[in-house]
Design a protein around this motif. Structure first.
Motif, PDB file in Angstrom:
ATOM      1  N   TYR A 134       0.830  -1.205   0.000  1.00 50.41           N
ATOM      2  CA  TYR A 134       0.000   0.000   0.000  1.00 50.41           C
ATOM      3  C   TYR A 134       0.868   1.259   0.000  1.00 50.41           C
ATOM      4  O   TYR A 134       0.649   2.193  -0.783  1.00 50.41           O
ATOM      5  N   ALA A 135       1.891   1.252   0.862  1.00 43.14           N
ATOM      6  CA  ALA A 135       2.787   2.412   0.955  1.00 43.14           C
ATOM      7  C   ALA A 135       3.557   2.593  -0.343  1.00 43.14           C
ATOM      8  O   ALA A 135       3.757   3.730  -0.806  1.00 43.14           O
ATOM      9  N   ALA A 136       3.987   1.485  -0.938  1.00 41.84           N
ATOM     10  CA  ALA A 136       4.733   1.570  -2.193  1.00 41.84           C
ATOM     11  C   ALA A 136       3.846   2.180  -3.273  1.00 41.84           C
ATOM     12  O   ALA A 136       4.282   3.047  -4.044  1.00 41.84           O
ATOM     13  N   ALA A 137       2.591   1.754  -3.316  1.00 42.45           N
ATOM     14  CA  ALA A 137       1.662   2.296  -4.314  1.00 42.45           C
ATOM     15  C   ALA A 137       1.405   3.783  -4.064  1.00 42.45           C
ATOM     16  O   ALA A 137       1.354   4.585  -5.002  1.00 42.45           O
ATOM     17  N   ALA A 138       1.275   4.130  -2.789  1.00 37.72           N
ATOM     18  CA  ALA A 138       0.934   5.514  -2.455  1.00 37.72           C
ATOM     19  C   ALA A 138       2.043   6.487  -2.829  1.00 37.72           C
ATOM     20  O   ALA A 138       1.806   7.677  -2.989  1.00 37.72           O
ATOM     21  N   ALA A 139       3.260   5.978  -2.927  1.00 35.27           N
ATOM     22  CA  ALA A 139       4.358   6.852  -3.324  1.00 35.27           C
ATOM     23  C   ALA A 139       4.423   6.997  -4.842  1.00 35.27           C
ATOM     24  O   ALA A 139       5.217   7.766  -5.367  1.00 35.27           O
ATOM     25  N   ARG A 140       3.613   6.219  -5.566  1.00 38.37           N
ATOM     26  CA  ARG A 140       3.574   6.314  -7.030  1.00 38.37           C
ATOM     27  C   ARG A 140       2.132   6.532  -7.487  1.00 38.37           C
ATOM     28  O   ARG A 140       1.360   5.582  -7.640  1.00 38.37           O
ATOM     29  N   PRO A 141       1.773   7.778  -7.703  1.00 43.00           N
ATOM     30  CA  PRO A 141       0.374   8.137  -7.955  1.00 43.00           C
ATOM     31  C   PRO A 141      -0.284   7.300  -9.051  1.00 43.00           C
ATOM     32  O   PRO A 141      -1.458   6.959  -8.942  1.00 43.00           O
ATOM     33  N   ARG A 142       0.476   6.959 -10.096  1.00 44.62           N
ATOM     34  CA  ARG A 142      -0.169   6.240 -11.180  1.00 44.62           C
ATOM     35  C   ARG A 142      -0.585   4.836 -10.738  1.00 44.62           C
ATOM     36  O   ARG A 142      -1.678   4.369 -11.046  1.00 44.62           O
ATOM     37  N   VAL A 143       0.324   4.200  -9.980  1.00 44.15           N
ATOM     38  CA  VAL A 143       0.010   2.861  -9.458  1.00 44.15           C
ATOM     39  C   VAL A 143      -1.173   2.949  -8.492  1.00 44.15           C
ATOM     40  O   VAL A 143      -2.078   2.120  -8.499  1.00 44.15           O
ATOM     41  N   PHE A 144      -1.156   3.992  -7.667  1.00 45.38           N
ATOM     42  CA  PHE A 144      -2.228   4.172  -6.681  1.00 45.38           C
ATOM     43  C   PHE A 144      -3.573   4.345  -7.389  1.00 45.38           C
ATOM     44  O   PHE A 144      -4.579   3.728  -7.010  1.00 45.38           O
ATOM     45  N   GLY A 145      -3.566   5.178  -8.434  1.00 40.57           N
ATOM     46  CA  GLY A 145      -4.791   5.393  -9.215  1.00 40.57           C
ATOM     47  C   GLY A 145      -5.271   4.102  -9.848  1.00 40.57           C
ATOM     48  O   GLY A 145      -6.472   3.790  -9.837  1.00 40.57           O
ATOM     49  N   ALA A 146      -4.322   3.324 -10.364  1.00 41.06           N
ATOM     50  CA  ALA A 146      -4.683   2.063 -11.009  1.00 41.06           C
ATOM     51  C   ALA A 146      -5.276   1.091  -9.992  1.00 41.06           C
ATOM     52  O   ALA A 146      -6.239   0.362 -10.289  1.00 41.06           O
ATOM     53  N   ALA A 147      -4.736   1.108  -8.783  1.00 40.93           N
ATOM     54  CA  ALA A 147      -5.257   0.222  -7.741  1.00 40.93           C
ATOM     55  C   ALA A 147      -6.697   0.602  -7.397  1.00 40.93           C
ATOM     56  O   ALA A 147      -7.565  -0.262  -7.235  1.00 40.93           O
ATOM     57  N   GLY A 148      -6.951   1.918  -7.348  1.00 39.31           N
ATOM     58  CA  GLY A 148      -8.315   2.387  -7.097  1.00 39.31           C
ATOM     59  C   GLY A 148      -9.264   1.927  -8.201  1.00 39.31           C
ATOM     60  O   GLY A 148     -10.371   1.447  -7.928  1.00 39.31           O
ATOM     61  N   ALA A 149      -8.788   2.029  -9.432  1.00 39.17           N
ATOM     62  CA  ALA A 149      -9.621   1.628 -10.564  1.00 39.17           C
ATOM     63  C   ALA A 149      -9.893   0.129 -10.523  1.00 39.17           C
ATOM     64  O   ALA A 149     -11.012  -0.329 -10.794  1.00 39.17           O
ATOM     65  N   ALA A 150      -8.863  -0.629 -10.159  1.00 39.98           N
ATOM     66  CA  ALA A 150      -9.020  -2.088 -10.089  1.00 39.98           C
ATOM     67  C   ALA A 150     -10.043  -2.461  -9.019  1.00 39.98           C
ATOM     68  O   ALA A 150     -10.882  -3.346  -9.202  1.00 39.98           O
ATOM     69  N   PHE A 151      -9.993  -1.734  -7.897  1.00 34.25           N
ATOM     70  CA  PHE A 151     -10.941  -1.969  -6.804  1.00 34.25           C
ATOM     71  C   PHE A 151     -12.378  -1.758  -7.291  1.00 34.25           C
ATOM     72  O   PHE A 151     -13.279  -2.560  -7.049  1.00 34.25           O
ATOM     73  N   ARG A 152     -12.567  -0.658  -8.053  1.00 36.95           N
ATOM     74  CA  ARG A 152     -13.910  -0.362  -8.561  1.00 36.95           C
ATOM     75  C   ARG A 152     -14.358  -1.381  -9.597  1.00 36.95           C
ATOM     76  O   ARG A 152     -15.550  -1.675  -9.702  1.00 36.95           O
ATOM     77  N   ALA A 153     -13.375  -1.877 -10.393  1.00 33.30           N
ATOM     78  CA  ALA A 153     -13.734  -2.787 -11.477  1.00 33.30           C
ATOM     79  C   ALA A 153     -14.084  -4.182 -10.956  1.00 33.30           C
ATOM     80  O   ALA A 153     -14.738  -4.961 -11.639  1.00 33.30           O
ATOM     81  N   THR A 154     -13.657  -4.462  -9.727  1.00 33.48           N
ATOM     82  CA  THR A 154     -13.952  -5.779  -9.153  1.00 33.48           C
ATOM     83  C   THR A 154     -15.441  -5.854  -8.802  1.00 33.48           C
ATOM     84  O   THR A 154     -15.967  -4.945  -8.175  1.00 33.48           O
ATOM     85  N   PRO A 155     -16.109  -6.924  -9.223  1.00 38.02           N
ATOM     86  CA  PRO A 155     -17.530  -7.044  -8.883  1.00 38.02           C
ATOM     87  C   PRO A 155     -17.740  -7.017  -7.369  1.00 38.02           C
ATOM     88  O   PRO A 155     -16.906  -7.549  -6.622  1.00 38.02           O
ATOM     89  N   ALA A 156     -18.815  -6.381  -6.935  1.00 40.33           N
ATOM     90  CA  ALA A 156     -19.076  -6.200  -5.503  1.00 40.33           C
ATOM     91  C   ALA A 156     -19.017  -7.533  -4.758  1.00 40.33           C
ATOM     92  O   ALA A 156     -18.506  -7.610  -3.645  1.00 40.33           O
ATOM     93  N   ARG A 157     -19.524  -8.563  -5.389  1.00 39.59           N
ATOM     94  CA  ARG A 157     -19.583  -9.882  -4.743  1.00 39.59           C
ATOM     95  C   ARG A 157     -18.171 -10.364  -4.371  1.00 39.59           C
ATOM     96  O   ARG A 157     -17.919 -10.843  -3.283  1.00 39.59           O
ATOM     97  N   VAL A 158     -17.251 -10.179  -5.306  1.00 34.29           N
ATOM     98  CA  VAL A 158     -15.858 -10.587  -5.087  1.00 34.29           C
ATOM     99  C   VAL A 158     -15.186  -9.646  -4.089  1.00 34.29           C
ATOM    100  O   VAL A 158     -14.512 -10.063  -3.147  1.00 34.29           O
ATOM    101  N   ARG A 159     -15.435  -8.336  -4.314  1.00 37.88           N
ATOM    102  CA  ARG A 159     -14.841  -7.313  -3.460  1.00 37.88           C
ATOM    103  C   ARG A 159     -15.157  -7.575  -1.983  1.00 37.88           C
ATOM    104  O   ARG A 159     -14.304  -7.548  -1.122  1.00 37.88           O
ATOM    105  N   ASN A 160     -16.409  -7.877  -1.736  1.00 40.13           N
ATOM    106  CA  ASN A 160     -16.843  -8.000  -0.353  1.00 40.13           C
ATOM    107  C   ASN A 160     -16.446  -9.327   0.279  1.00 40.13           C
ATOM    108  O   ASN A 160     -16.734  -9.562   1.450  1.00 40.13           O
ATOM    109  N   ALA A 161     -15.783 -10.172  -0.521  1.00 38.64           N
ATOM    110  CA  ALA A 161     -15.264 -11.414   0.048  1.00 38.64           C
ATOM    111  C   ALA A 161     -13.787 -11.248   0.430  1.00 38.64           C
ATOM    112  O   ALA A 161     -13.193 -12.130   1.034  1.00 38.64           O
TER     113      ALA A 161
END
Lengths: 243, 462
Positions: B405-432
């Motif tokens: 998490y810290a490594a991603a946070a120091a690289r905005p593009r990676v951090f943004g991509a992680a956020g996008a990946a989180f959103r793209a994950t279906p809620a059912r999977v996310r919440n597991a």
């Protein structure tokens, strides 16, 4: 006057509309709003769970991001408090000095409006609304933000409903909410159980998205219908009139 | 007391699930305590008193060697016998020695958290001594075979109904006895205990180095009787309980009472100044003061956690703590619970033994606002968490997750991509996912906004 928006992780992902209202409100008050896109997380999840090195790494990044900001304004008391008090305790030497500088320029939204802009009233858009205000712990105890949001809501015509547990922790606490989920949920219940009856409160608001996620998620799980709305929404409504 | 703090999470969950009435009793008692505290603080310039008290305590702790020697000399001059106990076993040895030499068969006790810490009742019962707790709350939990759940109100986790049932069984009171009738029945039963006891054991709220005075605050009169009726009085005093001068005591008696119960001062204050002197009509023939370390010297050497030794055991931090309020003290698994327990336990028991406790806090900071000696509890909690990480005591999954998490946070593009990946994950999977799964126990799953703010910003905010 120029201010940089620190949107925060939760603001970006879960309260995007409240963050957008923050921008609208600040512009409405004559502030030139910037959004440094390199900003990420303040590091509080790492800091609060004892991962000091990781937290420091994130602090360094954010110091760079906001280095030339005249003011940093966050729609969150907790994340603003991390910049405000957390960084100085994480960093040494020159970095600590930079952290001190950032601390002096960082504000929670309502604090910025009242203490920096000197605005006491935004408009009358909340006339007759019965609102319960939840004080986030870090806004309250680290930033000493207590009266600013209440004054702005009142000045807009809102009636602030007395709430026995208004200043008690909601049980969010970042990773605490999942590490000690059962206790965290019981803490949310104490908040919800002390809220004035169904007809007494039209909505619950707070300066902190984390608290609102915690309280609303527990309320929904229990089948309670009380709306939970971010302070930024209400302040924007106050300024531009009812929606 | 045998610690079982490692079980905090499971114990708290089980208590909330199986005994919801405990939460109700504890919340009611602690909110009442805290309201009294707030009113009593409001009657004085509490901020100034608290700063003064913190200063006095810090001073004593920084010169503890000097004050301990002074206290020992003053106590001896008063005719008290001074003992030094390095740990629980040392204290047990001392108590067994007194019991054997003086043929002690029956003991009455005033409420003392230190005696709980040292397991005194167990030690004495093992050598055939009859031990009776005489504080009403302690008496109740002794009859129930429970540990105290609060520093000041050891039985606050129990309801009136529980006590009615207990006393009906043990003392033959009516099933619907009034609180007054219950107290009267306990008083009658305890009267015989006082009159037949050979020895009284108490703690000590303060020990004045200058005068050798052991000061005790209470509301029921049982400590006064325990210190004056039996022929022997033993006071167990932690080495951190020292005050320099009698003059300081006046302030501490008041501030502690206000913080604990909202009283200007407790109903009874006993100042023990040695055994009965020639020509005095009453008082014990012998006074023993046992000065107990049991980890305190180690705590004092800790450059962060030493401040916890200023604690006067008022319980104010427990009363205001939103975490403590949900469960009371039992899940903490040790004699000191709540915020103060969470910072003392790692010092006194070792971090590995107490590991969950520094994490049993949302870091809301309410505790430090009310502490009469201004212990920076959240800072010390954080320090213990940092040490747990440094000592490799946290799960490997948490370490690697936060590193990533810290490594991603120091690289905005990676951090943004992680956020996008989180959103793209279906809620059912996310919440597991582990974190969100724990979130969803008792809470509806979280739903991200339609678009992240970054996207709104790029589109332009009207």
């Amino acid at each position: 006057m120029r201010a940089s928006l620190f949107v925060t992780c939760l603001g970006d992902q879960f309260f995007a509309d409240a963050a957008a209202d923050t921008v609208r409100l600040l512009r409405h008050l004559g502030v030139d709003v910037a959004f440094p896109e390199a900003q990420t997380c303040c590091g509080q999840p790492a800091f609060n769970s004892g991962h000091r090195n990781e937290a420091r790494r994130m602090a360094h990044h954010m110091l760079d991001v906001f280095d030339d900001a005249e003011y940093v304004v966050a729609p969150s008391g907790s994340c603003a408090a991390m910049l405000h008090s957390g960084y100085a305790s994480l960093l040494d030497g020159g970095d600590r000095e930079r952290a001190g500088g950032l601390a002096r320029r960082t504000f929670e939204l309502s604090q910025f409006i009242v203490d920096v802009l000197g605005v006491r009233a935004l408009g009358s858009g909340l006339e007759g609304r019965r609102i319960a205000y939840h004080h986030g712990c870090h806004a309250l105890r680290e930033l000493e933000v207590r009266e600013q949001p209440l004054a702005l809501l009142r000045a807009a015509g809102a009636e602030l409903v007395p709430w026995e547990a208004a200043e008690e922790c909601c049980g969010f606490g970042g990773l605490f909410a999942v590490k000690h989920a059962a206790v965290s949920v019981a803490m949310a219940d104490r908040k919800l159980d002390t809220l004035p009856g169904a007809s007494g409160v039209e909505c619950v608001t707070s300066a902190d998205g984390g608290c609102l996620l915690q309280l609303s998620s527990r309320a929904r799980h229990r089948g309670l219908e009380t709306p939970f709305r971010h302070l930024a929404h209400l302040l924007w409504e106050a300024a531009r009139g009812a929606t | 007391m045998e610690p079982h703090s490692r079980e905090y999470r499971r114990a708290a969950e089980a208590l909330l699930r199986e005994r919801p009435e405990v939460r109700a009793s504890v919340t009611a008692a602690t909110t009442a305590f805290d309201e009294h505290r707030a009113r009593a603080y409001g009657e004085i310039d509490a901020d100034r008193w608290r700063s003064w008290a913190a200063g006095v305590k810090s001073h004593v702790l920084s010169h503890l060697d000097t004050y301990l020697e002074q206290a020992e000399a003053s106590l001896r001059e008063n005719g008290a016998v001074v003992h030094w106990a390095e740990d629980a076993e040392g204290a047990a040895e001392i108590l067994r020695g007194i019991v054997e030499r003086e043929s002690v068969r029956r003991v009455v006790k005033g409420k003392s958290m230190l005696s709980e810490e040292l397991g005194v009742n167990h030690v004495l019962e093992a050598v055939g001594v009859h031990v009776r707790e005489t504080d009403l709350g302690e008496y109740i939990i002794q009859l129930l075979g429970e540990a105290p759940s609060h520093i000041v109100g050891p039985a606050i986790h129990r309801s009136l109904e529980d006590v009615r049932e207990l006393f009906a069984r043990e003392l033959g009171t009516a099933r619907d006895a009034s609180p007054d009738a219950l107290a009267a029945a306990a008083r009658a039963a305890l009267r015989d205990e006082f009159l037949t006891a050979d020895m009284g054991i108490t703690g000590g709220n303060f020990l004045v180095a200058e005068t050798g005075t052991v000061a005790l605050i209470e509301n029921e009169g049982n400590i006064r009787l325990s210190t004056s009726t039996p022929r022997i009085h033993v006071a167990l005093v932690g080495i951190e309980k020292l005050l320099p001068r009698l003059h300081d005591l006046a302030g501490f008696l008041q501030l502690t009472s206000r913080a604990a119960t909202g009283q200007a001062v407790g109903n009874f204050v006993s100042l023990v100044q040695g055994p009965r002197r020639d020509g005095e009509p009453n008082g014990p023939e012998q006074v023993h003061v046992v000065l107990v370390d049991n980890g305190r010297t180690r705590a004092l050497a800790d450059d962060v956690a030493w401040e916890a030794l200023r604690c006067v055991r008022c319980g104010a931090c427990l009363n205001i703590c939103p975490v403590y309020r949900q469960t009371g003290g039992h899940p903490y698994g040790w004699v000191y619970s709540g915020p103060i327990g969470a910072i003392l336990a790692p010092s006194l028991l070792g971090l590995a033994e107490a590991l969950p406790l520094p994490h049993a806090s949302s870091l809301c900071g309410a505790c430090t606002d009310v502490c009469p000696v201004r212990i920076p509890i959240p800072e010390i909690l954080l320090a213990w968490r940092e040490r747990a990480v440094a000592a490799g005591l946290v799960p490997a999954t948490e370490r690697s997750a936060l590193k990533a998490y810290a490594a991603a946070a120091a690289r905005p593009r990676v951090f943004g991509a992680a956020g996008a990946a989180f959103r793209a994950t279906p809620a059912r999977v996310r919440n597991a996912l582990p974190l969100l799964r724990d979130w969803s126990a008792g809470r509806t799953p979280v739903e991200p906004s339609r678009k992240p703010f970054r996207a709104l910003w790029q589109e332009g905010i009207e």
